[in-house]
Design an enzyme around this catalytic site. Sequence first.
Site, PDB file in Angstrom:
ATOM      1  N   ASP A  19       0.820  -1.223   0.000  1.00  0.00           N
ATOM      2  CA  ASP A  19       0.000   0.000   0.000  1.00  0.00           C
ATOM      3  C   ASP A  19       0.850   1.268   0.000  1.00  0.00           C
ATOM      4  O   ASP A  19       0.669   2.153   0.838  1.00  0.00           O
ATOM      5  CB  ASP A  19      -0.946   0.027   1.211  1.00  0.00           C
ATOM      6  N   GLU A 192     -11.474   0.814  -3.030  1.00  0.00           N
ATOM      7  CA  GLU A 192     -10.730   1.323  -1.877  1.00  0.00           C
ATOM      8  C   GLU A 192      -9.503   2.086  -2.368  1.00  0.00           C
ATOM      9  O   GLU A 192      -9.317   2.288  -3.563  1.00  0.00           O
ATOM     10  CB  GLU A 192     -10.305   0.165  -0.956  1.00  0.00           C
TER      11      GLU A 192
END
Length: 526
Positions: A19, A192
């Site tokens: 991420d 997301e």
Amino acid sequence: MSHSKETFNNPILPGFYPDPSICRVGEDYYMVTSSFEYYPGVPLFHSKDLVHWQQLGHVLDRPSQLDLDGTPCSKGIYAATIRHHAGLFYMITTFVVSQTGARRNFYVTAEDPAGDWSDPVWLTDAPGIDTSFFFDDDGRAYVMANRVPPSGQQYPKHMEIWLQQFDIEGKRLIGEKYSLWDGALKNAHAQEGPHIYKKDGYYYLLIAEGGTGFTHAVTVARSISVTGPYESCKSNPILTHRHLGREYAITNVGHADLVESTAGEWWMVCLASRPYGGPYRNLGRETFLVPVEWEDGWPVVNPGKGVVELQSRRPNLPEHRFPAKPACDHFDSGELDDCWNFIRTPRGDFWSLTDRPGFLRLRLKPESIAQPVNPSFVGRRQQHMSFAARTVMEFTPGLDGEAAGVVLLQNHEYMLRFEYTKVRGSSLLRLVERKDGAEQILAAREWSGNKLYFKIEAEQQSYRFQYAALSGQWETLAEDVDGRLLSSDVAGGFVGAYLGLYATSSGMASDNFVDFDWFEYGGRER
């Protein structure tokens, strides 16, 4: 893999660094990644050329910033975003309390990213995960994340992206919540990881879709207004590897962030994995770099190829290398190196670099590494498919259940422990496989002595465990041990494999301790 002045090698952050989020300040680039249940939280990196990165430390490095007590494996700190605005760095992230518990969003700030960051500012009425900041050129600021659509989910993992104005002075969300994007593609799910950028009069919303596994993807939409409506790019997903098969060299590509270099080039950082020995990803989700160009007002990722490559053309920036870290940590510093982590927030005075200078001392805690607790453990990421790790320890188990040694860890239910212990009065050196919570002794032999050398060698998924009483006089305890249980594909979860030093008294109080003189790690890809 070869390396030239024209190319660089991916991943730029090997091992469990998922991420990624990036920002540029002047000629400097800063990047953060997720850290889940590991402490300190949110590793922070600095670069001058987008290829070579040096860790500055961690954003969340004080217990007042990060209380991971009771946090399950693969929960805790999810995707972080780093941004810079008006002389201040902002890091915003989600703290996932439990499997079904609250998702709590907060941010911290710092003038100097290598210095101390503030204590958390918790946001109220900020649902979902993967929060991100956007600072517009009119002085307004916004926060975005995902949530279950107010009208309900139409299919499994159906999420939408919301946006709300942020009061910088008041440190709170204000005004209306806007729904920006309810799925770019009908077959998409798990929307997301949102980020907004402004370019040439358009607001671009970049998100992750498809879940962080094999079907992961990057999609983009744009609008002339920050609050929408957004139109989806007709060539979405603009990046995915899901059509390339499960044993392609790079899989589950997604969760990206964009940055414009000082040379005017655009680059994307994203997560991806390198499976080996089959579709197994012991290294977890790593950070990769890929070029981006713009055509007709839309980003095109790695034009002509459309995929993330293990070797790619270099950014048009002067090369800037940092001093190489030594392979061996002699524990001579007063502080642990940035590569080392604890599992959850360290509680109790169980480790020291000063009790015996030049050694890492671990005190035996009743807590076990086979429990979702804060054990007496100090570990680092596995960063290569094939590696060798060596250490030497001084330890004598006094009571039954006392143990110390080296652990290869995926989570508290999946690990390989190479330990010196006492069982029913006998001192044993043994290799224990823990899989799905069940333990099996793969090899054991009686041992007596205070000083013990350990060596673990991995040739892809084949592991060998050796020991010695005297330096260099290696004996093999076990070999051809299958390492696949250290992959999230077997063990579940979102983290990569760790190598660590640990000690336990298995539920009983103990004054015993173990001293590690040094730890050496080196690896290669093939």
